[in-house]
Write an enzyme that holds these catalytic residues in place. Structure first.
Site: not given
Ligand code: PA5
Length: 446
Positions: A286, A307, A421
């Site tokens: 990310e 394996h 989303k």
């Molecule tokens: O790293 C990030 O910001 C995202 O992966 C969030 O952790 C994830 O989308 C969850 O978001 P939230 O904590 O707002 O529900």
């Protein structure tokens, strides 16, 4: 030092001159991070967290963890991405991937709200039946669909079982300190809340209440974990980059990326590292996967996956490298029994420690894979203690931020996550998405 690099299996692929040549870029990226003037610099709170955390809240986390331990058999943690991976990784690494099945005096910890699976929810609800349950809903934004749906379900379940007042004592919320519907609703409902600091993004939040509350409930020493991270901060924010193991890792993976490696495979040799790899995949994927750039983070667990994916790694397309988690003290001694009949011909292993065999499999694999043209960076981790884990979390965070800057991206945003989303909300008919829905339906029809 709880994490050290063994570069024996990567030096055949990376020349000394390459390490020298990358130094100016590495130095610049590192300075950008430490001088806090790069992209996403409003999300650098994690840098100081190990020493500069909210002590009052830390104490409150411990009190809440004790309350949860006393009042339930099961803690259900509702969160997705950075709001659950760190806690789950810590519980599996320090305790066990079979933590819930082990005999212990702490509650089972289940994770929900990290998918949209009706099966997963039904199965967990049936496990909860007849048991005492607390929940910790974790969402920085307070609006993420997956944990929000699960929260609806578990809140109703708790209210049906304990009444509104009883449920209130069993609901713990970790979210933004003032923004978002979850915060507003929690305050109105009287739930105890913990804070995801403004300047700490989800995937960098394991050392905040996001990770610490569930980790403490599982009986892990969160003081030791913070101390490990503090020791990492001291060691990994030093001026001399030759002594900085996180920067060595950052340099090696960037050199390999620039030489044509498209994938980094994180390798564990114990099931207890599986979720560490999942946490690491989110952190790097990310942070780096932007503007059509970045290494694809993948993971395997050996010898199991030798394996399955072993053949590909040994002999498939040569555009990958491995990073191996070598936990020096695995925390367990297990002697292989002797068989007087030697039916399987394995008596040459009788009396040997199983970890010795596992480590020998690792050595054999390192040699085979490097012979097969796959560079291997080895990360030597002292043990599976809370201290070493705190150190490891911080080590990866530093390397990730530096490599993000070397790549020329903002390591602290995640604009790509919004695309699915938007489509999902439009297709589900969320108010405000009417125009997008019409466009998508037209596309689907044609
Ligand atoms: O790293 C990030 O910001 C995202 O992966 C969030 O952790 C994830 O989308 C969850 O978001 P939230 O904590 O707002 O529900």
């Amino acid at each position: 030092m709880a994490v050290k690099i063994n570069d024996k299996f990567v030096t055949p692929f990376v020349g000394a001159h390459e390490l020298k040549n990358i130094r100016p870029a590495l130095h610049a990226a590192y300075n950008t991070l430490l001088s806090r003037n790069g992209a996403g610099n409003d999300f650098l709170g994690w840098l100081d967290l190990p020493v500069n955390y909210d002590k009052e809240e830390f104490a409150r986390i411990k009190v809440a963890a004790e309350k949860i331990k006393k009042s339930c058999d099961i803690l259900v943690v509702l969160g997705i991405g950075g709001s659950y991976l760190g806690a789950r990784a810590a519980i599996e690494f320090v305790k066990s991937p079979l933590y819930n099945e082990l005999k212990k005096d702490t509650p089972n910890v289940y994770f929900a709200g990290n998918n949209i699976s009706p099966n997963a929810l039904c199965e967990l609800l049936s496990i909860c039946k007849g048991r005492d349950v607390c929940i910790n809903v974790i969402s920085k934004s307070g609006t993420t669909t997956e944990p929000a749906v699960a929260f609806r379900v578990f809140r109703e379940w708790l209210i049906n079982k304990y009444g509104v007042d009883g449920a209130r004592e069993r609901i713990f919320v970790t979210t933004d300190k003032c923004r978002g519907t979850l915060k507003k609703f929690s305050d109105e409902s009287g739930y105890e809340t913990f804070v995801v600091p403004d300047d700490v993004g989800g995937r960098f939040s394991v050392l905040t209440a996001v990770g610490l509350l569930p980790i403490a409930v599982a009986g892990i020493d969160i003081d030791a974990m913070m101390q490990g991270a503090a020791d990492a901060r001291e060691a990994l924010t030093v001026e001399n980059i030759d002594e900085n193991e996180a920067l060595k890792y950052a340099a090696l993976r960037t050199i390999l990326y620039r030489k044509g490696c498209a994938t980094e495979i994180m390798v564990g040799y114990e099931p207890y590292t599986l979720m560490i790899c999942e946490w690491w995949k989110q952190l790097f994927g990310e942070s780096e996967g932007k503007d059509h750039k970045g290494l694809l983070p993948d993971s395997v667990n050996f010898s199991t996956d030798l394996h399955s994916l072993g053949q590909y790694i040994q002999d498939g397309v040569r555009n990958l490298f491995e990073t191996v988690l070598d936990v020096k003290d695995c925390g367990c001694r297990f002697e292989i029994p002797n068989d007087p009949a030697n039916v399987d011909g394995l008596n040459f292993l009788s009396g040997k420690d199983l970890d010795y065999v596992n480590k020998t499999a690792m050595l054999g694999t390192l040699i085979a894979h490097t012979d097969g043209g796959v560079p291997n960076i080895v990360l030597e981790i002292a043990d599976r203690s809370a201290h070493s884990l705190g150190y490891l979390f911080y080590f990866f965070e530093i390397a990730c931020a530096v490599d993000g800057y070397m790549l020329g991206v903002n390591p602290f945003d995640q604009p790509g996550v919004e695309a699915y989303k938007k489509n999902m909300f439009a297709l589900l008919g969320k108010p405000g998405y009417e125009a997008e829905r019409a466009v998508l339906e037209e596309r689907i029809r044609n």
